[in-house]
Design a protein around this motif. Structure first.
Motif, PDB file in Angstrom:
ATOM      1  N   ILE A  96      34.397  46.447  41.777  1.00 30.86           N
ATOM      2  CA  ILE A  96      35.592  46.561  40.944  1.00 30.86           C
ATOM      3  C   ILE A  96      36.711  47.226  41.739  1.00 30.86           C
ATOM      4  O   ILE A  96      37.850  46.751  41.744  1.00 30.86           O
ATOM      5  CB  ILE A  96      35.279  47.330  39.648  1.00 30.86           C
ATOM      6  N   ALA A  97      36.387  48.298  42.449  1.00 31.15           N
ATOM      7  CA  ALA A  97      37.389  48.990  43.261  1.00 31.15           C
ATOM      8  C   ALA A  97      37.943  48.067  44.342  1.00 31.15           C
ATOM      9  O   ALA A  97      39.158  48.068  44.606  1.00 31.15           O
ATOM     10  CB  ALA A  97      36.794  50.251  43.876  1.00 31.15           C
ATOM     11  N   SER A  98      37.094  47.256  44.941  1.00 30.49           N
ATOM     12  CA  SER A  98      37.551  46.318  45.983  1.00 30.49           C
ATOM     13  C   SER A  98      38.498  45.275  45.404  1.00 30.49           C
ATOM     14  O   SER A  98      39.515  44.938  46.018  1.00 30.49           O
ATOM     15  CB  SER A  98      36.356  45.620  46.632  1.00 30.49           C
ATOM     16  N   ALA A  99      38.171  44.760  44.235  1.00 30.24           N
ATOM     17  CA  ALA A  99      39.038  43.771  43.593  1.00 30.24           C
ATOM     18  C   ALA A  99      40.385  44.396  43.222  1.00 30.24           C
ATOM     19  O   ALA A  99      41.437  43.769  43.402  1.00 30.24           O
ATOM     20  CB  ALA A  99      38.355  43.198  42.359  1.00 30.24           C
ATOM     21  N   ILE A 100      40.353  45.619  42.728  1.00 28.46           N
ATOM     22  CA  ILE A 100      41.591  46.317  42.383  1.00 28.46           C
ATOM     23  C   ILE A 100      42.423  46.538  43.645  1.00 28.46           C
ATOM     24  O   ILE A 100      43.634  46.315  43.647  1.00 28.46           O
ATOM     25  CB  ILE A 100      41.288  47.649  41.663  1.00 28.46           C
ATOM     26  N   LEU A 101      41.775  46.967  44.730  1.00 32.34           N
ATOM     27  CA  LEU A 101      42.485  47.203  45.978  1.00 32.34           C
ATOM     28  C   LEU A 101      43.145  45.917  46.475  1.00 32.34           C
ATOM     29  O   LEU A 101      44.301  45.934  46.902  1.00 32.34           O
ATOM     30  CB  LEU A 101      41.547  47.772  47.039  1.00 32.34           C
ATOM     31  N   ARG A 102      42.425  44.803  46.421  1.00 33.36           N
ATOM     32  CA  ARG A 102      43.017  43.532  46.857  1.00 33.36           C
ATOM     33  C   ARG A 102      44.264  43.208  46.030  1.00 33.36           C
ATOM     34  O   ARG A 102      45.290  42.784  46.575  1.00 33.36           O
ATOM     35  CB  ARG A 102      42.006  42.398  46.764  1.00 33.36           C
ATOM     36  N   ALA A 103      44.188  43.420  44.723  1.00 32.53           N
ATOM     37  CA  ALA A 103      45.341  43.154  43.854  1.00 32.53           C
ATOM     38  C   ALA A 103      46.505  44.090  44.190  1.00 32.53           C
ATOM     39  O   ALA A 103      47.665  43.654  44.238  1.00 32.53           O
ATOM     40  CB  ALA A 103      44.938  43.309  42.391  1.00 32.53           C
ATOM     41  N   LEU A 104      46.209  45.357  44.441  1.00 35.85           N
ATOM     42  CA  LEU A 104      47.260  46.309  44.793  1.00 35.85           C
ATOM     43  C   LEU A 104      47.893  45.969  46.128  1.00 35.85           C
ATOM     44  O   LEU A 104      49.116  46.092  46.304  1.00 35.85           O
ATOM     45  CB  LEU A 104      46.702  47.737  44.818  1.00 35.85           C
ATOM     46  N   GLU A 105      47.089  45.529  47.083  1.00 32.05           N
ATOM     47  CA  GLU A 105      47.614  45.158  48.399  1.00 32.05           C
ATOM     48  C   GLU A 105      48.524  43.940  48.304  1.00 32.05           C
ATOM     49  O   GLU A 105      49.578  43.896  48.936  1.00 32.05           O
ATOM     50  CB  GLU A 105      46.471  44.897  49.379  1.00 32.05           C
ATOM     51  N   VAL A 106      48.126  42.959  47.497  1.00 34.47           N
ATOM     52  CA  VAL A 106      48.945  41.751  47.326  1.00 34.47           C
ATOM     53  C   VAL A 106      50.298  42.105  46.719  1.00 34.47           C
ATOM     54  O   VAL A 106      51.333  41.585  47.135  1.00 34.47           O
ATOM     55  CB  VAL A 106      48.204  40.702  46.461  1.00 34.47           C
ATOM     56  N   SER A 107      50.277  43.008  45.754  1.00 36.77           N
ATOM     57  CA  SER A 107      51.520  43.385  45.090  1.00 36.77           C
ATOM     58  C   SER A 107      52.300  44.455  45.861  1.00 36.77           C
ATOM     59  O   SER A 107      53.464  44.712  45.548  1.00 36.77           O
ATOM     60  CB  SER A 107      51.233  43.890  43.674  1.00 36.77           C
ATOM     61  N   GLY A 108      51.654  45.077  46.846  1.00 33.68           N
ATOM     62  CA  GLY A 108      52.300  46.136  47.615  1.00 33.68           C
ATOM     63  C   GLY A 108      52.498  47.405  46.832  1.00 33.68           C
ATOM     64  O   GLY A 108      53.340  48.232  47.166  1.00 33.68           O
ATOM     65  N   ASP A 109      51.681  47.604  45.786  1.00 30.94           N
ATOM     66  CA  ASP A 109      51.883  48.730  44.872  1.00 30.94           C
ATOM     67  C   ASP A 109      51.020  49.955  45.118  1.00 30.94           C
ATOM     68  O   ASP A 109      51.329  51.017  44.619  1.00 30.94           O
ATOM     69  CB  ASP A 109      51.619  48.288  43.420  1.00 30.94           C
ATOM     70  N   GLY A 110      49.895  49.832  45.798  1.00 30.19           N
ATOM     71  CA  GLY A 110      49.001  50.979  45.882  1.00 30.19           C
ATOM     72  C   GLY A 110      48.089  50.905  47.085  1.00 30.19           C
ATOM     73  O   GLY A 110      48.182  49.999  47.905  1.00 30.19           O
ATOM     74  N   ASP A 111      47.172  51.876  47.134  1.00 28.83           N
ATOM     75  CA  ASP A 111      46.254  51.965  48.263  1.00 28.83           C
ATOM     76  C   ASP A 111      44.826  52.180  47.764  1.00 28.83           C
ATOM     77  O   ASP A 111      44.556  52.114  46.563  1.00 28.83           O
ATOM     78  CB  ASP A 111      46.685  53.087  49.207  1.00 28.83           C
ATOM     79  N   ALA A 112      43.915  52.458  48.694  1.00 34.28           N
ATOM     80  CA  ALA A 112      42.500  52.618  48.354  1.00 34.28           C
ATOM     81  C   ALA A 112      42.273  53.779  47.396  1.00 34.28           C
ATOM     82  O   ALA A 112      41.419  53.696  46.504  1.00 34.28           O
ATOM     83  CB  ALA A 112      41.669  52.795  49.625  1.00 34.28           C
TER      84      ALA A 112
END
Length: 79
Positions: free
Chosen positions: A20-36
């Motif tokens: 779940i954390a990995s999927a969230i991180l991928r979404a955050l990276e795509v949007s440029g909104d967050g980090d690990a």
């Protein structure tokens, strides 16, 4: 504590918060909104919410996705 989840095809598999954390991180990276660290915080809150809702049964993928979206918004991210 959540031990398993129900996949779309009905299979029951082990619950893994890191997925779940990995999927969230991928979404955050795509949007440029967050980090690990952001992804880990959101994933922790997802787990807490799921544990509160699913005390006697396993959550399905749709419930997990809905919870992830809700927690992303709670943390100020676009879902």
């Amino acid at each position: 504590m959540i031990q398993s989840i129900i996949k779309r095809d009905g299979r029951v598999v082990l619950y893994e918060q890191n997925k779940i954390a990995s999927a969230i991180l991928r979404a955050l990276e795509v949007s440029g909104d967050g980090d690990a660290a952001d992804a880990a915080r959101v994933a922790n809150d997802v787990q807490r919410e799921l544990e509160g809702q699913f005390t006697d049964r396993s959550p399905n993928i749709e419930a997990i996705q809905d919870t992830v979206e809700r927690q992303l918004m709670n943390h100020g991210f676009s879902a």
